[in-house]
Design a protein around this motif. Sequence first.
Motif, PDB file in Angstrom:
ATOM      1  N   ILE B  21     -12.808 -50.432 -65.938  1.00  0.00           N
ATOM      2  CA  ILE B  21     -14.085 -50.076 -66.546  1.00  0.00           C
ATOM      3  C   ILE B  21     -14.352 -50.914 -67.780  1.00  0.00           C
ATOM      4  N   GLN B  43      -7.794 -36.703 -68.067  1.00  0.00           N
ATOM      5  CA  GLN B  43      -7.929 -38.156 -68.094  1.00  0.00           C
ATOM      6  C   GLN B  43      -8.707 -38.693 -66.892  1.00  0.00           C
ATOM      7  N   ASP B  44      -8.465 -38.120 -65.710  1.00  0.00           N
ATOM      8  CA  ASP B  44      -9.160 -38.588 -64.510  1.00  0.00           C
ATOM      9  C   ASP B  44     -10.656 -38.299 -64.588  1.00  0.00           C
ATOM     10  N   ALA B  45     -10.998 -37.122 -65.080  1.00  0.00           N
ATOM     11  CA  ALA B  45     -12.408 -36.758 -65.197  1.00  0.00           C
ATOM     12  C   ALA B  45     -13.112 -37.684 -66.174  1.00  0.00           C
ATOM     13  N   LEU B  46     -12.419 -38.023 -67.216  1.00  0.00           N
ATOM     14  CA  LEU B  46     -12.957 -38.932 -68.228  1.00  0.00           C
ATOM     15  C   LEU B  46     -13.176 -40.318 -67.630  1.00  0.00           C
ATOM     16  N   PHE B  47     -12.193 -40.769 -66.894  1.00  0.00           N
ATOM     17  CA  PHE B  47     -12.316 -42.076 -66.245  1.00  0.00           C
ATOM     18  C   PHE B  47     -13.497 -42.085 -65.278  1.00  0.00           C
ATOM     19  N   LEU B  48     -13.596 -41.023 -64.453  1.00  0.00           N
ATOM     20  CA  LEU B  48     -14.659 -40.966 -63.448  1.00  0.00           C
ATOM     21  C   LEU B  48     -16.036 -40.926 -64.092  1.00  0.00           C
ATOM     22  N   THR B  49     -16.169 -40.176 -65.176  1.00  0.00           N
ATOM     23  CA  THR B  49     -17.468 -40.095 -65.831  1.00  0.00           C
ATOM     24  C   THR B  49     -17.854 -41.459 -66.404  1.00  0.00           C
ATOM     25  N   LYS B  51     -16.844 -44.395 -65.321  1.00  0.00           N
ATOM     26  CA  LYS B  51     -17.178 -45.265 -64.191  1.00  0.00           C
ATOM     27  C   LYS B  51     -18.549 -44.900 -63.627  1.00  0.00           C
ATOM     28  N   ALA B  52     -18.813 -43.605 -63.511  1.00  0.00           N
ATOM     29  CA  ALA B  52     -20.106 -43.160 -62.978  1.00  0.00           C
ATOM     30  C   ALA B  52     -21.243 -43.638 -63.869  1.00  0.00           C
ATOM     31  N   THR B  53     -21.006 -43.649 -65.165  1.00  0.00           N
ATOM     32  CA  THR B  53     -22.049 -44.094 -66.091  1.00  0.00           C
ATOM     33  C   THR B  53     -22.361 -45.573 -65.868  1.00  0.00           C
TER      34      THR B  53
END
Lengths: 150, 122
Positions: B21, B43-49, B51-53
């Motif tokens: 990212i 941490q995964d949710a943070l990464f996904l958000t 990336k989604a952004t």
Amino acid sequence: MAERPEDLNLPNAVITRIIKEALPDGVNVSKEARRAISQAASVFVLYATSCANNFAMKAKRKTLNAGDVLAAMEEMEFERFLEPLREALEVYKKGQKGKKVSEPKRKDKEKKVDTENNKSRAEEGEDDDERMEEEPEVENEAEEEEEVEN
Amino acid sequence: MKMSQNSSGKDDQASGSKKPISLPISRVRLIMKSSPDVSSINQDALFLTTKATELFVQHLALSSFNNGSGKETNSLSYSDLANTAQETETFHFLTDILPKKILAQDYLNSLEQMQEEEGADY
């Protein structure tokens, strides 16, 4: 958490680069348009967080997890993001494991990526992991206290 | 060979899977945490958000450019974005922060008209 309103903006240089990469070569993006996209991105984060949080609350969890974020994307009708997100997460997880396993070639790559990535987050990002792990504990304590009171 | 060392924009894009990212995770976390009812984020949710952004920024820019008026002039303007926010279902949540711009004169005229209509009721 955020002390100044600017803290809720995303870095313009990075946003500009992402926009440029998405559009055909040579498209001129007005300053106003860039600012608007950047603000839209912040609102997107808040909207996604709120949706994801609803899923976590429904499941009586206090910590947002990957499933909550993916469910939020579906709810927001951004299904098109699901597949790339799942792939990215897999790569990300592998990368995190790879950091500990010795694999010289990979390490070189990651070092390079890290130095690029960390320019902006070097000062603030390093203690992220620690904080992430601290917080749930603090909450557990709070919950226990509540139970005692009751 | 394919892991070339140059760091031009093209390479960044091609190596999207290697370089996970580009937005700063710590900043995204700060924005997420500014939401009052969020207590913690793994941490995964943070990464996904994060990336989604990034995907969202690309998607918004590209949709606005493709639907917009700037294709001939090779440009993307604010009004292209405002139109996309209004016309595309998935971008409706942006209409508050991407209002369509109108001329002050037009606004005053419509205000006057509204007042006249109200006045007629009394």
